[in-house]
Design a protein around this motif. Structure first.
Motif, PDB file in Angstrom:
ATOM      1  N   TYR A  71      10.164  22.176  -5.600  1.00  0.00           N
ATOM      2  CA  TYR A  71      10.497  21.933  -7.007  1.00  0.00           C
ATOM      3  C   TYR A  71       9.276  21.634  -7.868  1.00  0.00           C
ATOM      4  O   TYR A  71       9.239  21.953  -9.047  1.00  0.00           O
ATOM      5  CB  TYR A  71      11.543  20.826  -7.138  1.00  0.00           C
ATOM      6  CG  TYR A  71      11.035  19.446  -6.780  1.00  0.00           C
ATOM      7  CD1 TYR A  71      11.010  19.018  -5.464  1.00  0.00           C
ATOM      8  CD2 TYR A  71      10.557  18.583  -7.753  1.00  0.00           C
ATOM      9  CE1 TYR A  71      10.535  17.772  -5.122  1.00  0.00           C
ATOM     10  CE2 TYR A  71      10.084  17.333  -7.421  1.00  0.00           C
ATOM     11  CZ  TYR A  71      10.074  16.931  -6.105  1.00  0.00           C
ATOM     12  OH  TYR A  71       9.592  15.698  -5.787  1.00  0.00           O
ATOM     13  N   GLY A 126       1.757  14.953 -19.882  1.00  0.00           N
ATOM     14  CA  GLY A 126       1.521  14.006 -18.796  1.00  0.00           C
ATOM     15  C   GLY A 126       2.633  14.027 -17.766  1.00  0.00           C
ATOM     16  O   GLY A 126       2.394  14.014 -16.561  1.00  0.00           O
ATOM     17  N   LEU A 127       3.854  14.089 -18.258  1.00  0.00           N
ATOM     18  CA  LEU A 127       5.014  14.094 -17.369  1.00  0.00           C
ATOM     19  C   LEU A 127       4.962  15.276 -16.408  1.00  0.00           C
ATOM     20  O   LEU A 127       5.399  15.195 -15.272  1.00  0.00           O
ATOM     21  CB  LEU A 127       6.285  14.165 -18.223  1.00  0.00           C
ATOM     22  CG  LEU A 127       7.585  13.713 -17.587  1.00  0.00           C
ATOM     23  CD1 LEU A 127       7.484  12.277 -17.125  1.00  0.00           C
ATOM     24  CD2 LEU A 127       8.719  13.853 -18.573  1.00  0.00           C
ATOM     25  N   PHE A 128       4.423  16.381 -16.886  1.00  0.00           N
ATOM     26  CA  PHE A 128       4.332  17.567 -16.039  1.00  0.00           C
ATOM     27  C   PHE A 128       3.040  17.573 -15.207  1.00  0.00           C
ATOM     28  O   PHE A 128       2.648  18.606 -14.663  1.00  0.00           O
ATOM     29  CB  PHE A 128       4.463  18.843 -16.884  1.00  0.00           C
ATOM     30  CG  PHE A 128       5.903  19.194 -17.144  1.00  0.00           C
ATOM     31  CD1 PHE A 128       6.631  18.500 -18.094  1.00  0.00           C
ATOM     32  CD2 PHE A 128       6.531  20.187 -16.418  1.00  0.00           C
ATOM     33  CE1 PHE A 128       7.970  18.800 -18.316  1.00  0.00           C
ATOM     34  CE2 PHE A 128       7.873  20.494 -16.642  1.00  0.00           C
ATOM     35  CZ  PHE A 128       8.595  19.797 -17.599  1.00  0.00           C
ATOM     36  N   MET A 173       1.719  13.327  -5.104  1.00  0.00           N
ATOM     37  CA  MET A 173       2.043  12.287  -6.092  1.00  0.00           C
ATOM     38  C   MET A 173       1.594  12.734  -7.487  1.00  0.00           C
ATOM     39  O   MET A 173       0.429  13.041  -7.704  1.00  0.00           O
ATOM     40  CB  MET A 173       1.293  11.001  -5.693  1.00  0.00           C
ATOM     41  CG  MET A 173       1.665   9.818  -6.536  1.00  0.00           C
ATOM     42  SD  MET A 173       3.264   9.178  -6.068  1.00  0.00           S
ATOM     43  CE  MET A 173       3.222   7.574  -6.810  1.00  0.00           C
ATOM     44  N   ASN A 174       2.535  12.772  -8.406  1.00  0.00           N
ATOM     45  CA  ASN A 174       2.232  13.147  -9.792  1.00  0.00           C
ATOM     46  C   ASN A 174       1.793  11.885 -10.547  1.00  0.00           C
ATOM     47  O   ASN A 174       2.563  11.264 -11.271  1.00  0.00           O
ATOM     48  CB  ASN A 174       3.471  13.780 -10.424  1.00  0.00           C
ATOM     49  CG  ASN A 174       3.215  14.308 -11.812  1.00  0.00           C
ATOM     50  OD1 ASN A 174       2.191  14.012 -12.418  1.00  0.00           O
ATOM     51  ND2 ASN A 174       4.139  15.092 -12.319  1.00  0.00           N
ATOM     52  N   GLU A 222       8.237   8.330  -8.458  1.00  0.00           N
ATOM     53  CA  GLU A 222       7.349   8.334  -9.619  1.00  0.00           C
ATOM     54  C   GLU A 222       8.078   7.839 -10.874  1.00  0.00           C
ATOM     55  O   GLU A 222       7.507   7.086 -11.675  1.00  0.00           O
ATOM     56  CB  GLU A 222       6.808   9.750  -9.846  1.00  0.00           C
ATOM     57  CG  GLU A 222       5.816  10.161  -8.761  1.00  0.00           C
ATOM     58  CD  GLU A 222       5.802  11.649  -8.448  1.00  0.00           C
ATOM     59  OE1 GLU A 222       5.108  12.037  -7.509  1.00  0.00           O
ATOM     60  OE2 GLU A 222       6.504  12.423  -9.128  1.00  0.00           O
ATOM     61  N   ALA A 268      11.028  17.933 -15.051  1.00  0.00           N
ATOM     62  CA  ALA A 268       9.594  17.779 -14.788  1.00  0.00           C
ATOM     63  C   ALA A 268       9.338  17.693 -13.281  1.00  0.00           C
ATOM     64  O   ALA A 268      10.223  17.297 -12.528  1.00  0.00           O
ATOM     65  CB  ALA A 268       9.077  16.517 -15.474  1.00  0.00           C
ATOM     66  N   PRO A 269       8.140  18.074 -12.871  1.00  0.00           N
ATOM     67  CA  PRO A 269       7.821  17.990 -11.443  1.00  0.00           C
ATOM     68  C   PRO A 269       7.525  16.553 -11.017  1.00  0.00           C
ATOM     69  O   PRO A 269       6.410  16.219 -10.664  1.00  0.00           O
ATOM     70  CB  PRO A 269       6.582  18.886 -11.300  1.00  0.00           C
ATOM     71  CG  PRO A 269       5.960  18.916 -12.646  1.00  0.00           C
ATOM     72  CD  PRO A 269       7.046  18.686 -13.639  1.00  0.00           C
ATOM     73  N   VAL A 270       8.545  15.713 -11.073  1.00  0.00           N
ATOM     74  CA  VAL A 270       8.395  14.317 -10.657  1.00  0.00           C
ATOM     75  C   VAL A 270       9.492  13.984  -9.649  1.00  0.00           C
ATOM     76  O   VAL A 270      10.582  14.548  -9.712  1.00  0.00           O
ATOM     77  CB  VAL A 270       8.505  13.323 -11.850  1.00  0.00           C
ATOM     78  CG1 VAL A 270       7.305  13.428 -12.748  1.00  0.00           C
ATOM     79  CG2 VAL A 270       9.781  13.532 -12.630  1.00  0.00           C
ATOM     80  N   ASN A 271       9.194  13.095  -8.720  1.00  0.00           N
ATOM     81  CA  ASN A 271      10.249  12.651  -7.808  1.00  0.00           C
ATOM     82  C   ASN A 271      10.716  11.258  -8.222  1.00  0.00           C
ATOM     83  O   ASN A 271      10.178  10.661  -9.152  1.00  0.00           O
ATOM     84  CB  ASN A 271       9.793  12.720  -6.353  1.00  0.00           C
ATOM     85  CG  ASN A 271       8.657  11.747  -6.044  1.00  0.00           C
ATOM     86  OD1 ASN A 271       8.406  10.818  -6.805  1.00  0.00           O
ATOM     87  ND2 ASN A 271       7.975  11.968  -4.938  1.00  0.00           N
ATOM     88  N   TYR A 311      -0.243  11.457 -12.969  1.00  0.00           N
ATOM     89  CA  TYR A 311      -0.263  11.553 -14.435  1.00  0.00           C
ATOM     90  C   TYR A 311       1.099  11.207 -15.026  1.00  0.00           C
ATOM     91  O   TYR A 311       1.197  10.602 -16.089  1.00  0.00           O
ATOM     92  CB  TYR A 311      -0.677  12.958 -14.875  1.00  0.00           C
ATOM     93  CG  TYR A 311      -2.137  13.239 -14.657  1.00  0.00           C
ATOM     94  CD1 TYR A 311      -3.105  12.543 -15.359  1.00  0.00           C
ATOM     95  CD2 TYR A 311      -2.545  14.192 -13.736  1.00  0.00           C
ATOM     96  CE1 TYR A 311      -4.456  12.792 -15.157  1.00  0.00           C
ATOM     97  CE2 TYR A 311      -3.885  14.460 -13.528  1.00  0.00           C
ATOM     98  CZ  TYR A 311      -4.846  13.756 -14.238  1.00  0.00           C
ATOM     99  OH  TYR A 311      -6.173  14.000 -14.040  1.00  0.00           O
ATOM    100  N   ALA A 312       2.146  11.626 -14.320  1.00  0.00           N
ATOM    101  CA  ALA A 312       3.492  11.343 -14.816  1.00  0.00           C
ATOM    102  C   ALA A 312       3.774   9.848 -14.780  1.00  0.00           C
ATOM    103  O   ALA A 312       4.316   9.283 -15.734  1.00  0.00           O
ATOM    104  CB  ALA A 312       4.528  12.095 -13.978  1.00  0.00           C
TER     105      ALA A 312
END
Lengths: 308, 253
Positions: free
Chosen positions: A73, A104-106, B1-2, B101, B95-98, B4-5
């Motif tokens: 994903y 930032g979120l992306f 790990m994102n 995060e 968004a590419p976040v889990n 930045y998010a």
């Protein structure tokens, strides 16, 4: 052309039992503009939401850029920008910080120069420090687009980008879309304005009742399904069509001053030359000629009617 | 790990806190000062000492806990409920976040805000009473744990809430009474027999007791039990959040 998005046998059933998507198969090509046409409740938004990860599919698979939208994903969402149908924005934020937040979120490092460039492209440059609640509806839509573009996506989903937008802004939107296509971005837009699909899409998909009814090259579709009509105005009214012209299946107008001939543009011969000769031979004097092509709208209405 | 998010969510949430600085900081400081005046100075002057500590000082840990718990819960619940309410949640979901995060960003920010408020109240308290903190490290640890666990609880409430009324419901009807009855202003040993037993079912008693131990070295329950209680509560909240994101409950259909 290679597919950037590949949707296979996608199903989505909601807990209440409502099946929003009933086995959708769709290949979206790199760099194209695909318009998804369909009436309200056809499943357009559900389809987009599922590709973007907002909705979880019941069955089937989706790959974006070769990655699975569930297993990989992060990779797929990184490629996608989404402009939602509703104007969902935090009213107290400024334009710049809202767009910067999306970046930032992306997972992209802060890049003010890039954000400024997007804002300028969308004519939001002088609004960057304005609070979102102070913007007009059209400006808010532009902010949504800026947010969707903030992380440099390769695929952009526009969910009814011009719903409730005035004519001028709609034209602006089309220009923006054309500009993005020139940059190589693949664009999928949903709409129920047929003129929109007709104006900007490369291919048109028609969706209704959770099923894709057809996906086709726009010009091919119009050529294949589009029939043309030739209206012939004559100087003296006729009470009935002369027998010599019966082979042309002409339609006579109420007042007898106009005849309509329907022909297929893709046929080898349209039969126009012989018709005109035969009309003259039958002693009819023509005062005017006019051709009319059936629009996507006629095709669309025809298709949707067939399925309901 | 994102990363930045996480940073982006955290910063945006903190910015909201500082944008409403008056409401965020002045009001807890003001209400705490009022507590000191009413309970500490006015009524407290008629009470000699509780467990060897002047009454004014005795209520300090309870007051901090009261504010920290309610602020952590309401900040965290609002933080995640607001995007749901105005619809911007779509961005978080696409968004590419889990989940880790998202939780780190929102809960981290809510816990930081609560921590700020806790520290400010503590500083305010020094102006009203003489305070000696017996176990400063334990005090900080308890404060951090409480901020964190109640922010986690708030996050769950924010996801669960379907409207603003539900958002206020648990802080108002559950947390505030439990904190008041949890020994913020009195020692559990001051309660008549049966109520002491009943009070032991109140999880907040263990938190306040542990926090008070860090200040004065005396407690209603042993510090080990207090630590276990807060660890258990934090663990339970984490498990609930993990389940929420696994199932997409109330956020992702």
């Amino acid at each position: 052309m290679s597919s950037i998005i590949s949707i296979k046998n996608l199903r989505k059933a909601y807990p209440g039992g409502f099946e929003a998507l009933k086995g959708v198969n769709l290949e979206i090509e790199q760099g194209e503009i695909l318009a998804l046409l369909g009436p309200n409740g056809a499943g357009k938004t559900t389809l987009i939401s599922t590709v973007c990860g907002i909705t979880v599919p019941t069955d089937g698979s989706i790959t974006v850029g070769g990655f699975d939208t569930i297993k990989d994903y992060r990779a797929t969402r990184d490629l996608i920008g989404l402009v939602p149908q509703e104007i969902n924005l935090e009213p107290f934020e400024t334009v710049f910080s809202s767009v910067s937040f999306s970046r930032g979120l992306f997972g992209k490092p802060r890049d003010d120069a890039y954000i400024n460039r997007i804002l300028d492209q969308l004519s939001l440059g002088d609004k960057q420090d304005s609070k979102i609640m102070a913007l007009s509806g059209g400006m808010k839509r532009r902010v949504l687009i800026a947010k969707a573009l903030s992380h440099e996506p390769r695929v952009l989903f526009l969910d009814e980008p011009t719903a409730g937008v005035d004519v001028e802004l709609r034209k602006d939107m089309w220009d923006i879309v054309a500009g993005l296509k020139a940059d190589g971005v693949t664009i999928i837009l949903t709409t129920h304005y047929i003129e929109e699909a007709e104006a900007i899409a490369d291919r048109v998909g028609v969706i209704n009742g959770g099923e894709i009814l057809l996906v086709q090259d726009k010009s091919e579709l119009m050529a294949q399904m589009g029939q043309k009509q030739l209206q012939i105005a004559i100087s003296d009214p006729v009470d009935e069509i002369p027998d010599a012209l019966s082979a042309y299946a002409l339609e006579r107008s109420e007042d007898g001053l106009s005849l309509t001939y329907t022909y297929d543009t893709t046929g080898e011969r349209t039969g126009i030359t012989t018709l005109l000769n035969d009309l003259a031979a039958a002693g009819l004097v023509m005062t005017d000629l006019q051709t009319k092509q059936s629009s996507l709208e006629d095709i669309f209405v025809g298709l949707v009617k067939e399925t309901t | 790990m994102n990363i930045y998010a996480v940073q982006t969510i955290y910063r945006t949430e903190m910015k909201r806190f500082f944008r409403t600085i008056t409401q965020s900081l002045i009001s807890p400081v003001l209400s705490t000062s009022l507590y000191f005046i009413v309970f500490g100075a006015a009524i407290g002057s008629r009470i000699d000492e509780v467990e060897g500590v002047s009454y004014g000082a005795f209520i300090v840990p309870g007051l901090i806990m009261l504010s920290v718990m309610t602020q952590a819960t309401s900040n965290a619940s609002f933080g995640i409920y607001f995007p749901k309410f105005i619809g911007t949640i779509y961005e978080l979901l696409s968004a590419p976040v889990n989940f880790l995060e998202i939780v780190l960003g929102y809960v981290g920010a809510a816990a930081t805000k609560a921590m700020f408020i806790g520290v400010i109240i503590l500083i305010t308290a020094f102006f009203f009473v003489d305070l000696n903190i017996a176990h400063p490290i334990a005090m900080v640890a308890f404060l951090v744990m409480t901020c964190l666990s109640f922010s986690l609880l708030g996050f769950i409430i924010g996801i669960w809430a379907g409207n603003f009324e539900q958002l206020q419901l648990i802080p108002l009807l559950v947390i505030t009474p439990l904190v008041f009855l949890g020994g913020s202003f009195y020692s559990i040993s001051m309660l008549p027999g049966i109520w002491q037993t009943i009070a032991m079912f109140n999880p907040v008693v263990y938190l306040i007791s542990g926090f008070r131990w860090a200040f004065f070295g005396t407690a209603d329950v042993s510090i080990g039990i207090s630590l276990a209680a807060i660890a258990l509560f934090t663990g339970a909240c984490m498990a609930a959040i993990w389940w929420i994101f696994r199932t997409g409950w109330r956020i992702r259909q």
